[in-house]
Motif scaffolding. Structure first.
Motif, PDB file in Angstrom:
ATOM      1  N   UNK A   1      34.039 -34.134  22.426  1.00  0.00           N
ATOM      2  CA  UNK A   1      34.942 -33.461  22.706  1.00  0.00           C
ATOM      3  C   UNK A   1      36.355 -34.147  22.836  1.00  0.00           C
ATOM      4  N   UNK A   2      37.582 -33.557  22.164  1.00  0.00           N
ATOM      5  CA  UNK A   2      38.687 -34.333  22.085  1.00  0.00           C
ATOM      6  C   UNK A   2      39.705 -33.483  23.084  1.00  0.00           C
ATOM      7  N   UNK A   3      40.811 -34.019  23.390  1.00  0.00           N
ATOM      8  CA  UNK A   3      41.944 -33.496  23.970  1.00  0.00           C
ATOM      9  C   UNK A   3      41.516 -32.400  24.922  1.00  0.00           C
ATOM     10  N   UNK A   4      40.990 -32.800  25.879  1.00  0.00           N
ATOM     11  CA  UNK A   4      40.560 -31.993  27.030  1.00  0.00           C
ATOM     12  C   UNK A   4      39.965 -30.695  26.835  1.00  0.00           C
ATOM     13  N   UNK A   5      38.991 -30.640  25.906  1.00  0.00           N
ATOM     14  CA  UNK A   5      38.148 -29.732  25.607  1.00  0.00           C
ATOM     15  C   UNK A   5      38.764 -28.766  24.252  1.00  0.00           C
ATOM     16  N   UNK A   6      39.777 -29.342  23.759  1.00  0.00           N
ATOM     17  CA  UNK A   6      40.593 -28.265  22.621  1.00  0.00           C
ATOM     18  C   UNK A   6      39.883 -28.513  21.465  1.00  0.00           C
ATOM     19  N   UNK A   7      39.150 -29.607  20.987  1.00  0.00           N
ATOM     20  CA  UNK A   7      38.623 -29.793  19.706  1.00  0.00           C
ATOM     21  C   UNK A   7      37.078 -30.250  19.969  1.00  0.00           C
ATOM     22  N   UNK A   8      36.421 -30.175  18.996  1.00  0.00           N
ATOM     23  CA  UNK A   8      35.163 -30.701  18.501  1.00  0.00           C
ATOM     24  C   UNK A   8      35.620 -31.552  17.270  1.00  0.00           C
ATOM     25  N   UNK A   9      35.137 -33.023  17.608  1.00  0.00           N
ATOM     26  CA  UNK A   9      35.190 -33.917  16.465  1.00  0.00           C
ATOM     27  C   UNK A   9      33.962 -34.161  16.098  1.00  0.00           C
ATOM     28  N   UNK A  10      33.895 -34.299  14.593  1.00  0.00           N
ATOM     29  CA  UNK A  10      32.626 -34.569  14.038  1.00  0.00           C
ATOM     30  C   UNK A  10      33.060 -35.592  12.936  1.00  0.00           C
ATOM     31  N   UNK A  11      32.470 -37.143  13.378  1.00  0.00           N
ATOM     32  CA  UNK A  11      32.782 -38.194  12.545  1.00  0.00           C
ATOM     33  C   UNK A  11      34.444 -38.468  12.641  1.00  0.00           C
ATOM     34  N   UNK A  12      35.010 -38.351  14.040  1.00  0.00           N
ATOM     35  CA  UNK A  12      36.241 -38.659  13.956  1.00  0.00           C
ATOM     36  C   UNK A  12      37.226 -37.513  13.225  1.00  0.00           C
ATOM     37  N   UNK A  13      36.790 -36.399  12.910  1.00  0.00           N
ATOM     38  CA  UNK A  13      37.718 -35.275  12.179  1.00  0.00           C
ATOM     39  C   UNK A  13      37.540 -34.167  13.090  1.00  0.00           C
ATOM     40  N   UNK A  14      38.413 -33.478  13.195  1.00  0.00           N
ATOM     41  CA  UNK A  14      38.536 -32.199  14.055  1.00  0.00           C
ATOM     42  C   UNK A  14      38.096 -31.082  13.243  1.00  0.00           C
ATOM     43  N   UNK A  15      36.922 -30.434  13.655  1.00  0.00           N
ATOM     44  CA  UNK A  15      36.280 -29.523  13.035  1.00  0.00           C
ATOM     45  C   UNK A  15      36.352 -28.018  13.617  1.00  0.00           C
ATOM     46  N   UNK A  16      36.303 -27.965  15.031  1.00  0.00           N
ATOM     47  CA  UNK A  16      36.324 -26.525  15.866  1.00  0.00           C
ATOM     48  C   UNK A  16      37.337 -26.637  16.710  1.00  0.00           C
ATOM     49  N   UNK A  17      38.071 -25.722  16.961  1.00  0.00           N
ATOM     50  CA  UNK A  17      38.928 -25.527  18.115  1.00  0.00           C
ATOM     51  C   UNK A  17      39.023 -24.571  19.000  1.00  0.00           C
ATOM     52  N   UNK A  18      39.792 -24.713  19.887  1.00  0.00           N
ATOM     53  CA  UNK A  18      39.931 -23.440  20.826  1.00  0.00           C
ATOM     54  C   UNK A  18      40.868 -22.513  20.112  1.00  0.00           C
ATOM     55  N   UNK A  19      40.978 -21.204  20.723  1.00  0.00           N
ATOM     56  CA  UNK A  19      41.886 -20.312  19.999  1.00  0.00           C
ATOM     57  C   UNK A  19      40.992 -19.479  18.940  1.00  0.00           C
ATOM     58  N   UNK A  20      39.960 -19.865  18.596  1.00  0.00           N
ATOM     59  CA  UNK A  20      39.114 -19.175  17.491  1.00  0.00           C
ATOM     60  C   UNK A  20      38.589 -18.014  18.129  1.00  0.00           C
ATOM     61  N   UNK A  21      38.352 -17.070  17.343  1.00  0.00           N
ATOM     62  CA  UNK A  21      37.635 -15.734  17.720  1.00  0.00           C
ATOM     63  C   UNK A  21      36.399 -16.093  17.161  1.00  0.00           C
ATOM     64  N   UNK A  22      35.182 -15.712  18.066  1.00  0.00           N
ATOM     65  CA  UNK A  22      33.667 -15.846  17.614  1.00  0.00           C
ATOM     66  C   UNK A  22      33.255 -14.406  17.932  1.00  0.00           C
ATOM     67  N   UNK A  23      32.551 -13.868  17.087  1.00  0.00           N
ATOM     68  CA  UNK A  23      31.665 -12.651  17.556  1.00  0.00           C
ATOM     69  C   UNK A  23      30.266 -13.019  17.915  1.00  0.00           C
ATOM     70  N   UNK A  24      29.782 -12.580  18.781  1.00  0.00           N
ATOM     71  CA  UNK A  24      28.532 -12.851  19.521  1.00  0.00           C
ATOM     72  C   UNK A  24      27.563 -11.781  19.885  1.00  0.00           C
ATOM     73  N   UNK A  25      26.227 -12.081  19.415  1.00  0.00           N
ATOM     74  CA  UNK A  25      25.263 -11.183  19.552  1.00  0.00           C
ATOM     75  C   UNK A  25      24.470 -11.872  20.778  1.00  0.00           C
TER      76      UNK A  25
END
Length: 105
Positions: A7-31
């Motif tokens: 987790x990078x930048x105080x919880x703003x990004x998920x890094x996978x092998x040093x590449x940002x892949x998932x970030x805050x601000x996204x809209x997820x639809x949850x069941x």
């Protein structure tokens, strides 16, 4: 094969092998009735809390807020991607289901 999850930048990004892949601000639809009372929650990701991996599936726990009912809480483990043959594959986040749940009939 080893995959680095951070987790990078105080919880703003998920890094996978040093590449940002998932970030805050996204809209997820949850069941997920444990998240809120909505049949299908429209959750805005506010902070990424913890990464994990289950086999090839990359999972996250995140602080989200439902834009329908206003509930704000930390999700259970949600699949956000897969690592296949060393390559990142994004999971469609329109209808996420916690990894410990089963889809309702």
């Amino acid at each position: 094969m080893t995959v680095s999850l951070r987790i990078q930048d105080d919880g703003a990004w998920l890094s996978v092998d040093d590449q940002r892949r998932v970030g805050v601000g996204e809209l997820w639809r949850l069941y997920d009735p444990a998240f809120c009372d909505c049949d299908l929650a429209d959750a805005v990701v506010e902070n990424l809390v913890e990464p994990g991996i289950d086999g090839r599936t990359v999972e996250l726990r995140a602080v989200c807020q439902c834009i329908v009912c206003g509930e704000k809480t930390t999700t259970d483990w949600l699949p956000v991607g897969r690592v296949v043959d060393g390559e990142w594959r994004t999971v469609d986040r329109d209808g996420l289901l916690p990894s410990n749940a089963s889809r309702r009939p």
